[in-house]
Write a protein that holds these residues in place. Structure first.
Motif, mmCIF file in Angstrom:
data_model
loop_
_atom_site.group_PDB
_atom_site.id
_atom_site.type_symbol
_atom_site.label_atom_id
_atom_site.label_comp_id
_atom_site.label_asym_id
_atom_site.label_seq_id
_atom_site.Cartn_x
_atom_site.Cartn_y
_atom_site.Cartn_z
ATOM 1 N N ARG A 304 0.864 -1.186 0.000
ATOM 2 C CA ARG A 304 0.000 0.000 0.000
ATOM 3 C C ARG A 304 0.895 1.229 0.000
ATOM 4 N NH1 ARG A 304 -5.500 -1.068 1.237
ATOM 5 N NH2 ARG A 304 -5.776 -3.138 0.351
ATOM 6 N N LEU A 305 0.597 2.153 -0.902
ATOM 7 C CA LEU A 305 1.416 3.354 -0.999
ATOM 8 C C LEU A 305 0.916 4.441 -0.061
ATOM 9 C CD1 LEU A 305 2.057 3.767 -4.824
ATOM 10 C CD2 LEU A 305 3.423 2.581 -3.116
ATOM 11 N N GLY A 306 1.850 5.036 0.651
ATOM 12 C CA GLY A 306 1.515 6.205 1.458
ATOM 13 C C GLY A 306 1.310 7.379 0.523
ATOM 14 N N ALA A 307 0.798 8.475 1.057
ATOM 15 C CA ALA A 307 0.518 9.602 0.170
ATOM 16 C C ALA A 307 1.032 10.903 0.770
ATOM 17 C CB ALA A 307 -0.965 9.680 -0.150
ATOM 18 N N GLY A 308 2.098 10.800 1.540
ATOM 19 C CA GLY A 308 2.731 12.016 2.012
ATOM 20 C C GLY A 308 2.058 12.627 3.217
ATOM 21 N N ALA A 309 2.005 11.882 4.297
ATOM 22 C CA ALA A 309 1.511 12.452 5.550
ATOM 23 C C ALA A 309 2.416 11.914 6.660
ATOM 24 C CB ALA A 309 0.059 12.072 5.796
ATOM 25 N N PHE A 310 3.168 12.797 7.266
ATOM 26 C CA PHE A 310 4.132 12.409 8.294
ATOM 27 C C PHE A 310 3.452 11.658 9.437
ATOM 28 C CE2 PHE A 310 6.511 13.800 12.204
ATOM 29 C CZ PHE A 310 7.664 13.079 11.971
ATOM 30 N N VAL A 311 2.245 12.085 9.778
ATOM 31 C CA VAL A 311 1.554 11.506 10.930
ATOM 32 C C VAL A 311 1.256 10.020 10.703
ATOM 33 C CG1 VAL A 311 -0.794 12.093 10.190
ATOM 34 C CG2 VAL A 311 -0.257 11.979 12.639
ATOM 35 N N CYS A 312 1.250 9.566 9.443
ATOM 36 C CA CYS A 312 0.965 8.162 9.164
ATOM 37 C C CYS A 312 2.075 7.230 9.640
ATOM 38 C CB CYS A 312 0.671 7.945 7.690
ATOM 39 S SG CYS A 312 -0.932 8.594 7.229
ATOM 40 N N GLY A 313 3.177 7.775 10.111
ATOM 41 C CA GLY A 313 4.172 6.933 10.758
ATOM 42 C C GLY A 313 3.668 6.461 12.116
ATOM 43 N N GLU A 314 2.663 7.163 12.645
ATOM 44 C CA GLU A 314 2.051 6.767 13.916
ATOM 45 C C GLU A 314 1.156 5.561 13.630
ATOM 46 O OE1 GLU A 314 -0.293 6.594 17.470
ATOM 47 O OE2 GLU A 314 -1.065 6.741 15.456
ATOM 48 N N GLU A 315 1.222 4.560 14.522
ATOM 49 C CA GLU A 315 0.564 3.284 14.233
ATOM 50 C C GLU A 315 -0.919 3.383 13.877
ATOM 51 O OE1 GLU A 315 3.004 -0.008 16.749
ATOM 52 O OE2 GLU A 315 1.332 0.938 17.793
ATOM 53 N N THR A 316 -1.675 4.082 14.730
ATOM 54 C CA THR A 316 -3.121 4.095 14.488
ATOM 55 C C THR A 316 -3.458 4.909 13.236
ATOM 56 O OG1 THR A 316 -3.398 5.967 15.995
ATOM 57 C CG2 THR A 316 -3.704 3.783 16.926
ATOM 58 N N ALA A 317 -2.688 5.978 12.994
ATOM 59 C CA ALA A 317 -2.923 6.786 11.791
ATOM 60 C C ALA A 317 -2.627 5.954 10.544
ATOM 61 C CB ALA A 317 -2.041 8.033 11.812
ATOM 62 N N LEU A 318 -1.546 5.179 10.614
ATOM 63 C CA LEU A 318 -1.173 4.326 9.484
ATOM 64 C C LEU A 318 -2.294 3.317 9.188
ATOM 65 C CD1 LEU A 318 2.309 2.712 9.019
ATOM 66 C CD2 LEU A 318 0.267 1.426 8.560
ATOM 67 N N ILE A 319 -2.838 2.745 10.250
ATOM 68 C CA ILE A 319 -3.918 1.773 10.080
ATOM 69 C C ILE A 319 -5.109 2.426 9.364
ATOM 70 C CG2 ILE A 319 -5.704 0.556 11.392
ATOM 71 C CD1 ILE A 319 -3.460 -0.307 13.328
ATOM 72 N N HIS A 320 -5.476 3.639 9.816
ATOM 73 C CA HIS A 320 -6.629 4.296 9.179
ATOM 74 C C HIS A 320 -6.336 4.628 7.726
ATOM 75 C CE1 HIS A 320 -8.499 4.143 12.954
ATOM 76 N NE2 HIS A 320 -7.730 5.042 13.538
#
Lengths: 625, 166
Positions: A304-320
């Protein structure tokens, strides 16, 4: 589907190729086969290593020596500063800053005539007339490569080379001889802690997930490497992607999951491409799929590709984000190990953490635990950057000192400048000073000093760096990356940034400093996730260790490092100026006037402080005052 | 602003082809959980940004309200709701580049191109963007124009570099 015996056969077949990629002591005409390793990491690729490979292939073919030479595109060698890097085995000659135009002579002299191509030999390997083994140079000799162990040695796009380098042997051992409890116990005893920033014990995380009695569980690899200045995860995915796949499958077996996801930055095209290719190869060999090694264990991985959000390194944010939503964190507990992706037990491990797993299984927990300090085991990869001679990627045992990393491995500060600070932990970390140089690098020491390990960015700053501006830079980053969900982070970082802007523009007051400290603590204490909880660290640490710089901005209206534009101006020293007129011709705002061969003058009212005159003057006649 | 151009058969065919590609991607991802972001990646790949009419199609196909799609699209830096110039310049603003003078490069580009950061030149030739760490810290300060990487830059090297694209 490949069985254990098939892997052994591949190993035997490919082993010879890898054996040649070692320094053997042979030289000159006694060598019948050479391995030319060209760095294919993002850094060297950016400086055209692909063109070097094409030129090498062409020259080698042109001379009809294809059977005596192999050309291998590898992962990162680490010394990015000197890229593109080419290493030729078995002599182990290290060439730096190689250009396409060097290739014909390099091929002729070294690959045909057996004599190293002198012009591009890495200077540090010279010792009189002798050539030193590059592994003995300051940059390499204190490094211990575990997470990076295959980077620079194998072609990451050839699964057989990974297998020949003991690849998938750990997975085989786990699936055929170990219970899930034994795997978790091994990882726990190794003392491995998460390398993404949190530093939580990996084995314990796995155990929590394993204890959940649910039919569906997930393994996620967090490759959303967001810390500016950190690129170890990318280098592992580029240089040794199968190590991550193998570890994810091991983690799946340990916790009882059969589906994995890797969440990787879309901004890392080479890493995505190599990892995806590795996935295809692993599936083709049956090392991922429904019945791995015929043991009945099933495991698959999706990208799954990220889309440029630093906060997505946080576990729950990444899950969402994987679930397809805005990547906003949610409170913990429930921890992902209990209730994660689509509500199911999920473990999230960082790339570097996973890259250690196979080695721990193969060499044993005790072997790993013997490296490092009491509470920080093993090694850590750091991305050295900023004002340091050897910019690049280094892997060192925990417990090494900052001084050893910066001054021995890193080669110190370029241009005869003075060391000022080292920043670790990225936007969540802090700046440390000269007096901390002899402190050891481990999770707890760095945290106790007001910084943190983070994911491993290590930025060196010299006397030309303004620490207030650095704090402002980080706050600008976190303010921009705050997801906006909780008020302390959303508004707090904004207000903090405004105060820093005030100071850097010369309008700050002493009261502002107090307010900044107060607000920083409020943001730390009240924010929902680690982004907000750590965002004030760059401000707090610079206020603590570089307070006099803040004061100079406020009380003297001076920026001692000469960075903050509002507090500096440019002047031409009449004695040094030769009247060459270069600055006047380059000035974008026509603020410089004078007659040729006479001293020029800057009109301060018209000057936009772009610094062009300062950069172009060959006589150092332009000064920042 | 979108420019109105006379519609020739070939531009219509091109538009149809692109939309067809998106529909194929939607079919491919539809059954997958968390399909929206991979589909938005596909739209951006094909169009260079996320055009509203295409998002309407995504909305209908996935049965998701536009508000939710807009929420996701606007959350992530990687997605753009406006079209970009022919060459997109990404100036790395990671720490290593910043410490080595990336701000000066960005300022100089802004002066040379006469556009603010995140802006597009009037002739639609260049879009200037400050971007998160590109991870090529060994080449700091670094920027990319399209796929090409320019490293170890100084502000004075900017005009010459831009000439390559004129």
């Amino acid at each position: 589907m490949k069985l254990l015996t098939d892997l052994d056969a591949i190993r035997t077949l490919t082993q010879g190729r890898l054996d040649n990629r070692r320094i053997s002591g042979a030289s000159g005409e006694s060598i019948s086969f050479r391995s030319v390793m060209v760095c294919g990491g993002t850094g060297c690729t950016s400086s055209d290593s692909n063109k070097i490979i094409a030129a090498l292939e062409q020259e080698v073919a042109g001379r009809g020596i294809q059977t005596q030479v192999e050309i291998v595109r590898t992962g990162c060698f680490g010394l990015c500063e000197l890229g593109p890097v080419v290493i030729v085995y078995p002599e182990g000659i290290f060439y730096s800053r190689v250009e396409v135009k060097d290739i014909p002579a390099l091929v002729e002299q070294h690959l045909v005539n057996g004599k190293p191509y002198d012009k591009k030999i890495y200077e540090k390997t010279r010792q009189g007339d002798e050539l030193l083994n590059f592994e003995e140079t300051d940059f390499y000799k204190k490094q211990v490569r575990i997470a990076l162990h295959n980077c620079g040695v194998i072609d990451p796009e050839v699964i057989d080379e990974y297998i020949a380098s003991d690849g998938y042997r750990a997975l085989a051992q786990v699936l055929t001889t170990m219970s899930a409890e034994q795997v978790i116990d091994t990882v726990k005893r190794s003392g491995l802690r998460g390398r993404g920033g949190g530093g939580f014990l990996t084995g314990l995380k796995w155990e929590f997930a394993a204890q959940q009695n649910k039919p569906q569980k997930y393994v996620i690899c967090n490759a959303d490497e967001g810390d500016p200045g950190a690129f170890m995860d990318r280098s592992i995915l580029e240089g040794n992607p199968h190590s991550v796949i193998e570890a994810m499958a091991i983690a799946g077996y340990a916790i009882g999951a059969n589906q994995g996801f890797i969440y990787v930055r879309a901004e890392y095209p080479i890493a995505v491409q190599r990892f995806s290719k590795a996935l295809d190869q692993a599936r083709e060999y049956g090392l991922l799929g429904d019945d791995i090694f015929g043991t009945g264990f099933a495991f698959n991985i999706e990208v799954r590709l990220g889309a440029g959000a630093f906060v997505c390194g946080e576990e729950t944010a990444l899950i969402h984000s994987i679930e397809g939503h805005r990547g906003m964190p949610t409170p913990k507990p429930p921890f992902p190990a209990v209730e994660g992706l689509w509500g199911q037990p999920t473990i999230i491990n960082n790339v570097e953490t996973l890259a250690n797993i196979g080695q721990i299984i193969l060499n044993g927990a005790e072997w790993y635990a013997a490296i490092g300090t009491e509470k920080s085991k093993g090694t850590k990869v750091f991305a050295l950057g900023g004002k340091v001679v050897n910019t690049g990627l280094v892997e060192v045992p925990m417990g090494i000192t900052l001084r050893e990393v910066i001054f021995e491995i890193g080669g110190g500060i370029p241009g005869g400048k003075k060391f000022k600070a080292v920043q670790t932990g990225g936007p969540s970390g802090g700046c440390l000073t000269e007096e901390h140089l002899d402190c050891t690098i481990d999770f707890d020491t760095l945290t106790s000093l007001g910084s943190m390990m983070g994911s491993g960015g290590m930025i060196i700053m010299d006397e030309d760096t303004c620490m207030v501006d650095v704090a402002r830079f980080y706050l600008d980053f976190t303010r921009d990356e705050s997801c906006g969900k909780c008020t302390p982070c959303r508004i707090g970082t904004k207000r903090l940034l405004e105060m820093l802007d005030k100071v850097t523009s010369g309008k700050g007051t002493l009261e502002d400093l107090e307010h900044m400290e107060q607000l920083s603590l409020q943001i730390k204490n009240a924010s929902l996730c680690a982004l907000g909880q750590t965002a004030p660290n760059p401000v707090l640490s610079t206020l603590k260790y570089f307070r006099e710089e803040y004061l100079a901005h406020i009380t003297d209206s001076k920026c001692p490092a000469g960075v903050c534009k509002a507090l500096i101006s440019y002047e031409i020293d009449a004695e040094l100026c030769k009247g060459c007129s270069l600055c006047a011709r380059k000035c974008p705002s026509d603020a410089i006037s004078g007659k040729v061969k006479e001293p020029y003058v800057i009109d301060k009212a018209a000057c936009i402080k772009c610094g062009v005159c300062y950069d172009v003057c060959k006589f150092k006649a332009v000064a920042i005052v | 602003m979108e420019q109105h151009q006379p519609c020739s058969n070939s531009t219509i065919a091109e538009a149809d082809r692109k939309l067809e590609q998106i529909k194929l991607a939607i079919d491919q991802y539809k059954q997958m959980k968390g399909a929206l972001i991979p589909i938005l990646h596909e739209v951006q790949d094909v169009y260079g940004f996320l055009p509203e009419p295409v998002l309407q199609v995504v909305s209908a196909e996935l049965d998701l309200p536009m508000s939710e799609i807009y929420g996701v699209a606007s959350f992530y830096h990687f997605f753009s709701l406006t079209p970009k110039g022919e060459h997109v310049i990404h100036v790395c603003m990671g720490t290593a580049c910043y410490i080595k003078g990336a701000q000066g490069i960005l300022d100089r580009l802004s002066t040379e191109l006469k556009v603010p950061v995140q802006g597009t030149t009037e002739d639609n030739k260049f879009t200037l963007e400050a971007t998160r760490c590109l991870g090529a810290c060994g080449l700091a300060p670094v920027l990319t124009i399209g796929e090409k990487v320019h490293g170890r830059l100084t502000p004075n090297a900017v005009p010459k570099m831009l000439k390559e694209y004129n």
